[in-house]
Each structure stands twice: as C-alpha cells, then as structure tokens.
Scaffold this motif. Sequence first.
Motif, mmCIF file in Angstrom:
data_model
loop_
_atom_site.group_PDB
_atom_site.id
_atom_site.type_symbol
_atom_site.label_atom_id
_atom_site.label_comp_id
_atom_site.label_asym_id
_atom_site.label_seq_id
_atom_site.Cartn_x
_atom_site.Cartn_y
_atom_site.Cartn_z
ATOM 1 N N GLU A 102 0.827 -1.205 0.000
ATOM 2 C CA GLU A 102 0.000 0.000 0.000
ATOM 3 C C GLU A 102 0.863 1.257 0.000
ATOM 4 N N ASN A 103 2.000 1.193 0.663
ATOM 5 C CA ASN A 103 2.899 2.345 0.705
ATOM 6 C C ASN A 103 3.537 2.584 -0.657
ATOM 7 N N CYS A 104 4.013 1.485 -1.296
ATOM 8 C CA CYS A 104 4.676 1.632 -2.594
ATOM 9 C C CYS A 104 4.766 0.278 -3.276
ATOM 10 N N PRO A 105 3.946 0.035 -4.300
ATOM 11 C CA PRO A 105 3.997 -1.247 -5.001
ATOM 12 C C PRO A 105 5.380 -1.570 -5.579
ATOM 13 N N ALA A 106 6.131 -0.560 -5.992
ATOM 14 C CA ALA A 106 7.469 -0.810 -6.544
ATOM 15 C C ALA A 106 8.406 -1.349 -5.452
ATOM 16 N N GLU A 143 -7.910 -5.408 23.855
ATOM 17 C CA GLU A 143 -7.312 -4.251 23.202
ATOM 18 C C GLU A 143 -6.036 -4.706 22.515
ATOM 19 N N LEU A 144 -5.878 -4.301 21.264
ATOM 20 C CA LEU A 144 -4.690 -4.644 20.495
ATOM 21 C C LEU A 144 -3.795 -3.421 20.403
ATOM 22 N N ILE A 145 -2.507 -3.629 20.654
ATOM 23 C CA ILE A 145 -1.554 -2.528 20.588
ATOM 24 C C ILE A 145 -0.422 -2.919 19.652
ATOM 25 N N ASP A 146 -0.129 -2.037 18.711
ATOM 26 C CA ASP A 146 0.995 -2.214 17.814
ATOM 27 C C ASP A 146 1.906 -1.011 18.012
ATOM 28 N N PHE A 147 3.084 -1.236 18.551
ATOM 29 C CA PHE A 147 3.999 -0.142 18.837
ATOM 30 C C PHE A 147 4.617 0.382 17.555
ATOM 31 N N LYS A 148 4.679 1.696 17.456
ATOM 32 C CA LYS A 148 5.314 2.364 16.327
ATOM 33 C C LYS A 148 6.418 3.259 16.877
ATOM 34 N N SER A 149 7.547 3.228 16.223
ATOM 35 C CA SER A 149 8.608 4.145 16.628
ATOM 36 C C SER A 149 8.543 5.369 15.731
ATOM 37 N N GLY A 150 9.205 6.382 16.128
ATOM 38 C CA GLY A 150 9.181 7.621 15.352
ATOM 39 C C GLY A 150 8.294 8.654 16.026
ATOM 40 N N ASP A 151 8.180 9.776 15.370
ATOM 41 C CA ASP A 151 7.382 10.865 15.919
ATOM 42 C C ASP A 151 5.904 10.514 15.874
ATOM 43 N N LYS A 152 5.211 10.894 16.923
ATOM 44 C CA LYS A 152 3.773 10.645 16.988
ATOM 45 C C LYS A 152 3.078 11.580 16.002
ATOM 46 N N PRO A 153 2.274 11.015 15.105
ATOM 47 C CA PRO A 153 1.573 11.865 14.141
ATOM 48 C C PRO A 153 0.411 12.601 14.810
ATOM 49 N N ASP A 154 0.078 13.753 14.289
ATOM 50 C CA ASP A 154 -1.051 14.531 14.776
ATOM 51 C C ASP A 154 -2.331 13.915 14.212
ATOM 52 N N VAL A 155 -3.148 13.332 15.095
ATOM 53 C CA VAL A 155 -4.359 12.642 14.631
ATOM 54 C C VAL A 155 -5.386 13.601 14.040
ATOM 55 N N ASN A 156 -5.215 14.886 14.257
ATOM 56 C CA ASN A 156 -6.130 15.889 13.708
ATOM 57 C C ASN A 156 -5.575 16.564 12.458
ATOM 58 N N SER A 157 -4.437 16.103 11.994
ATOM 59 C CA SER A 157 -3.784 16.709 10.841
ATOM 60 C C SER A 157 -4.618 16.505 9.579
ATOM 61 N N THR A 158 -4.540 17.479 8.693
ATOM 62 C CA THR A 158 -5.179 17.352 7.377
ATOM 63 C C THR A 158 -4.127 17.118 6.286
ATOM 64 N N VAL A 212 -1.980 15.313 3.818
ATOM 65 C CA VAL A 212 -2.323 14.101 3.076
ATOM 66 C C VAL A 212 -1.460 12.911 3.501
ATOM 67 N N MET A 213 -0.164 13.123 3.651
ATOM 68 C CA MET A 213 0.737 12.018 4.017
ATOM 69 C C MET A 213 0.427 11.500 5.422
ATOM 70 N N THR A 214 0.153 12.405 6.351
ATOM 71 C CA THR A 214 -0.178 11.996 7.717
ATOM 72 C C THR A 214 -1.496 11.237 7.745
ATOM 73 N N VAL A 215 -2.475 11.710 7.015
ATOM 74 C CA VAL A 215 -3.777 11.039 6.951
ATOM 75 C C VAL A 215 -3.612 9.633 6.375
ATOM 76 N N ARG A 216 -2.798 9.493 5.330
ATOM 77 C CA ARG A 216 -2.556 8.175 4.731
ATOM 78 C C ARG A 216 -1.866 7.235 5.716
ATOM 79 N N MET A 217 -0.866 7.766 6.427
ATOM 80 C CA MET A 217 -0.142 6.950 7.395
ATOM 81 C C MET A 217 -1.085 6.467 8.503
ATOM 82 N N LEU A 218 -1.889 7.369 9.035
ATOM 83 C CA LEU A 218 -2.830 6.985 10.080
ATOM 84 C C LEU A 218 -3.851 5.978 9.562
#
Length: 181
Positions: free
Chosen positions: A9-13, A137-152, A154-160
């Motif tokens: 989904e991120n990149c078919p190539a 409850e299922l938890i999947d840990f992600k490393s990196g900066d926490k994304p803003d769940v209210n962001s508009t 496009v890349m952040t929305v896709r990642m979330l």
Amino acid sequence: FTSHILLYENCPAQYKFYKELEFVEVRTGGVFGGMLLHQTIEDIHKSVLKGEPELVTEDNITAWFNNNYTLLSKQQRGYLQKGQRDALLKQVIRYKERNEQNWDRIKEAEVDVSLVKEGYILKGTIDLIQGEDGTVELIDFKSGDKPDVNSTDVMTVRMLDRYRRQLEVYAHLVEERTRNK
C-alpha cells in the motif's frame, strides 16, 4: 503477511523489489532504534507475563536495553550514537513508569496470528494484547514521531489510515481465533 500489505500500500514498486525480487532493505538508524525499543519493551512484557513484574526495574531495563543493543549492533552491523541510545532508553523507562500500574491488564505479547483464506494467508504479529472485564485491546507499537491525529496533511492522513487498517486486520485475526470482539 500484514507487513506485506502495508509495504504494498505504501509503494507497489518497493514491494516488488523487496518481496518478489528479494532485494535486501538497507536498515537506517530509525529502524535500528525502533527495533531496539521494541525488543526492550518485549523484555518488559515477558517479565510481567512470567509473573515477575518486580523484575521490571530501571536497572534491569537498562541491562536488557544494553544487551539488545549489543546483539542488534552485531546483527545489523550498525551503531547508534550515545545521545540516541540515551534518548531511546528514556523512552522505555517512561513507558514503564506510565504503565506499571496496569501490568495486570496484559494478556499476551508478541502474538503470532494467522488465518488461512482461499488464495492467501493473513499473518501478523501483535505486539501486545491487553484488556479487562472481558475487553480485548490490540496494541501495535510504532517508533518515530507521533503523528497529529487531527492533521489534514495528506501524508499523515494516509499513514494513520494504514495504521488503522493494520489494526483492523489484527482485530479480524483475533476475532477469528478467540471469538472475542
């Protein structure tokens, strides 16, 4: 594999290069650090699940962290600067401090789940399953900066959205396996 779905989904190539043509992915410091965090948090969960939460001390966390770092640096042939390691260790200790009152909620950790469907197999590893009073409850840990769940953005929305879909696949696998919602 759920990781295959996310990669595609991120990149078919990229999917084609890494999964079909078997190119080897170059590990970056961020991936290395994420693996180090993940493995050390896994050590915490293992101790709790063995009925030994008293072993989850700052000294033991530091020892687990250092052992994981030594093994990963040999395995990955990579290194992190001392400042990076210190920051990562602080994150793990902060995780312990924020969650130690809820260790009893942990049900399983590093749970391999799979489901055979016609034409494909869904398979993944859930970092943590917890719950209380019949909840799961299922938890999947992600490393990196926490994304803003209210962001508009496009890349952040896709990642979330990718994260949400990953958890939905895991939820489906757990529901099929345990019949719990």
